[in-house]
Enzyme design. Sequence first.
Site, PDB file in Angstrom:
ATOM      1  N   LYS A 299      67.304 -73.344  33.365  1.00 49.86           N
ATOM      2  CA  LYS A 299      67.963 -73.872  32.166  1.00 49.86           C
ATOM      3  C   LYS A 299      68.662 -75.210  32.485  1.00 49.86           C
ATOM      4  O   LYS A 299      68.011 -76.144  32.883  1.00 49.86           O
ATOM      5  CB  LYS A 299      68.910 -72.806  31.619  1.00 49.86           C
ATOM      6  CG  LYS A 299      68.238 -71.427  31.453  1.00 49.86           C
ATOM      7  CD  LYS A 299      67.088 -71.486  30.480  1.00 49.86           C
ATOM      8  CE  LYS A 299      66.290 -70.224  30.225  1.00 49.86           C
ATOM      9  NZ  LYS A 299      66.218 -69.141  31.147  1.00 49.86           N
TER      10      LYS A 299
ATOM     11  N   ASP B 167      77.080 -64.288  35.028  1.00 48.96           N
ATOM     12  CA  ASP B 167      75.934 -65.143  34.717  1.00 48.96           C
ATOM     13  C   ASP B 167      76.480 -66.418  34.074  1.00 48.96           C
ATOM     14  O   ASP B 167      76.971 -66.397  32.947  1.00 48.96           O
ATOM     15  CB  ASP B 167      74.984 -64.389  33.772  1.00 48.96           C
ATOM     16  CG  ASP B 167      73.712 -65.166  33.476  1.00 48.96           C
ATOM     17  OD1 ASP B 167      73.749 -66.415  33.525  1.00 48.96           O
ATOM     18  OD2 ASP B 167      72.681 -64.534  33.174  1.00 48.96           O
TER      19      ASP B 167
ATOM     20  N   TYR C 134      71.728 -61.272  27.759  1.00 46.61           N
ATOM     21  CA  TYR C 134      70.365 -61.810  27.665  1.00 46.61           C
ATOM     22  C   TYR C 134      69.382 -60.623  27.715  1.00 46.61           C
ATOM     23  O   TYR C 134      69.523 -59.711  28.543  1.00 46.61           O
ATOM     24  CB  TYR C 134      70.119 -62.777  28.828  1.00 46.61           C
ATOM     25  CG  TYR C 134      68.671 -63.088  29.034  1.00 46.61           C
ATOM     26  CD1 TYR C 134      67.925 -63.680  28.023  1.00 46.61           C
ATOM     27  CD2 TYR C 134      68.026 -62.781  30.221  1.00 46.61           C
ATOM     28  CE1 TYR C 134      66.578 -63.945  28.193  1.00 46.61           C
ATOM     29  CE2 TYR C 134      66.684 -63.046  30.412  1.00 46.61           C
ATOM     30  CZ  TYR C 134      65.962 -63.622  29.384  1.00 46.61           C
ATOM     31  OH  TYR C 134      64.635 -63.868  29.554  1.00 46.61           O
TER      32      TYR C 134
ATOM     33  N   ARG D 195      59.588 -67.945  53.807  1.00 49.11           N
ATOM     34  CA  ARG D 195      60.265 -66.913  53.013  1.00 49.11           C
ATOM     35  C   ARG D 195      61.692 -66.748  53.512  1.00 49.11           C
ATOM     36  O   ARG D 195      62.639 -66.608  52.744  1.00 49.11           O
ATOM     37  CB  ARG D 195      59.511 -65.573  53.065  1.00 49.11           C
ATOM     38  CG  ARG D 195      60.336 -64.433  52.480  1.00 49.11           C
ATOM     39  CD  ARG D 195      59.556 -63.157  52.184  1.00 49.11           C
ATOM     40  NE  ARG D 195      58.546 -62.815  53.157  1.00 49.11           N
ATOM     41  CZ  ARG D 195      58.783 -62.353  54.392  1.00 49.11           C
ATOM     42  NH1 ARG D 195      60.025 -62.169  54.812  1.00 49.11           N
ATOM     43  NH2 ARG D 195      57.792 -62.074  55.214  1.00 49.11           N
TER      44      ARG D 195
HETATM   45  N1  PLP Z   1      70.331 -65.290  32.261  1.00 47.74           N
HETATM   46  C1  PLP Z   1      70.350 -65.932  31.081  1.00 47.74           C
HETATM   47  C2  PLP Z   1      71.640 -66.131  30.365  1.00 47.74           C
HETATM   48  C3  PLP Z   1      69.159 -66.396  30.518  1.00 47.74           C
HETATM   49  O1  PLP Z   1      69.186 -67.029  29.329  1.00 47.74           O
HETATM   50  C4  PLP Z   1      67.935 -66.174  31.205  1.00 47.74           C
HETATM   51  C5  PLP Z   1      66.656 -66.633  30.648  1.00 47.74           C
HETATM   52  O2  PLP Z   1      66.562 -66.999  29.495  1.00 47.74           O
HETATM   53  C6  PLP Z   1      67.966 -65.480  32.422  1.00 47.74           C
HETATM   54  C7  PLP Z   1      69.190 -65.074  32.935  1.00 47.74           C
HETATM   55  C8  PLP Z   1      66.709 -65.189  33.186  1.00 47.74           C
HETATM   56  O3  PLP Z   1      66.246 -66.334  33.820  1.00 47.74           O
HETATM   57  P1  PLP Z   1      64.699 -66.663  34.124  1.00 47.74           P
HETATM   58  O4  PLP Z   1      64.012 -66.811  32.788  1.00 47.74           O
HETATM   59  O5  PLP Z   1      64.774 -67.918  34.918  1.00 47.74           O
HETATM   60  O6  PLP Z   1      64.154 -65.512  34.888  1.00 47.74           O
END
Ligand code: PLP
Length: 400
Positions: free
Chosen positions: A207, A182, A109, A56
């Site tokens: 992604k 992000d 998101y 961890r």
């Molecule tokens: N940020 C964006 C722009 C996303 O599209 C997503 C998920 O679709 C996330 C964060 C969250 O990521 P995770 O699904 O890996 O938890």
Amino acid sequence: MTDTQDWTAAGFATRAIHAGQDPDATTGAVVPPIHQVSTFKQDGVGGLRGGYEYSRSGNPTRTALEEALAAVEGGARGFAFASGLAAEDTLLRAILRPGDHVVIPDDAYGGTYRLIARVFGPWGIEHTAVHLSDVDAVAAAIQPGRTKAVWVETPTNPLLGVADIAAVAAVARAAGAVLAVDNTFATPYLQQPIGLGADVVVHSTTKYIGGHSDVVGGALVVTDGAQLPVGLTGPTGTESLEDALAFHQNASGAVAGPFDAWLTLRGLKTLAVRMDRHCANAAAVARYLVDHSKVAEVIYPGLEDHPGHELAARQMSGFGGMVAFRTGSAEAALDVCARTRVFTLAESLGGVESLIEHPARMTHASVAGSALEVPDDLVRLSVGLEDLADLVADLGQALS
Ligand code: PLP
């Protein structure tokens, strides 16, 4: 002889393939091994080999990924998590305290919105959702002394809005707030938020970085010398954002496991070539849709009529692999989603295979009824790496 090299001056693809990934010291294996282990033998109490004691707190396969991520984002240190939302949760816990306020995009998101509004809200965190492409609106949303973070997503999911990172960074800095960007949609290959003033970059590595729809993960990368919001001292007694993130990553423990870290690292190695093809295919698909009589509007930052086109051209080195379009009615949108055969109907994005989805009922169902609600005639495409002719023919038959 040591295999350790400094890759900081190397090009992007070289860093993605080599940074943090020196050949294994014992065997010479050219790919970091999967250290599928929970604990490490100590040579006497506290006698750690390479600093590892428990997975961890740290694991060599995760370290390889964290170093590679820091190298490709141009940051000081990377942290890998079990998901993008786990990364976001850890960051928000590190920088916010009850009574604080955060500015978020009005088309963030859906999961980010849900986390901030419905998990952090009850713990006393307030948020204001603003149109981030309007820098004056961001400045107006700042509550002096209370706003501790500005959250940028650019391009946004799913409406592909583009925010001026450098301009928002100046607003956040003046307020003593942390600027988090992000960078999931753009990827570090197309956009370098740290160079534009971000304190910390956030990723869903699920992604494009993972890139093969076979692993869920998240990451944070901090810039050198990044500070906590003005007035906050972290749990280790310093104002350093890096120290606070390291503490929180271990303290709450939502870390990437060794195999997940290894898969993500394998994906990262080919990010540059994949993004070139994602961008080329997406641009061609967007142009095809623009001319289609059944499509009311195409949203792609590479199109000249996109309101963020010029900014995206300046701030990014390509327009990405995501395309959205409006069909005029929810029924038509659902119909297209049901008919494609090469584009698979599924949530998520950024993999080699093309995906189609209906944000209002799928990825963004959690923002229904909020200021972030998305139009119900919107279709989102994650344009993959298949042959362009097959992608276009598939959309053609689905729209006909
Ligand atoms: N940020 C964006 C722009 C996303 O599209 C997503 C998920 O679709 C996330 C964060 C969250 O990521 P995770 O699904 O890996 O938890």
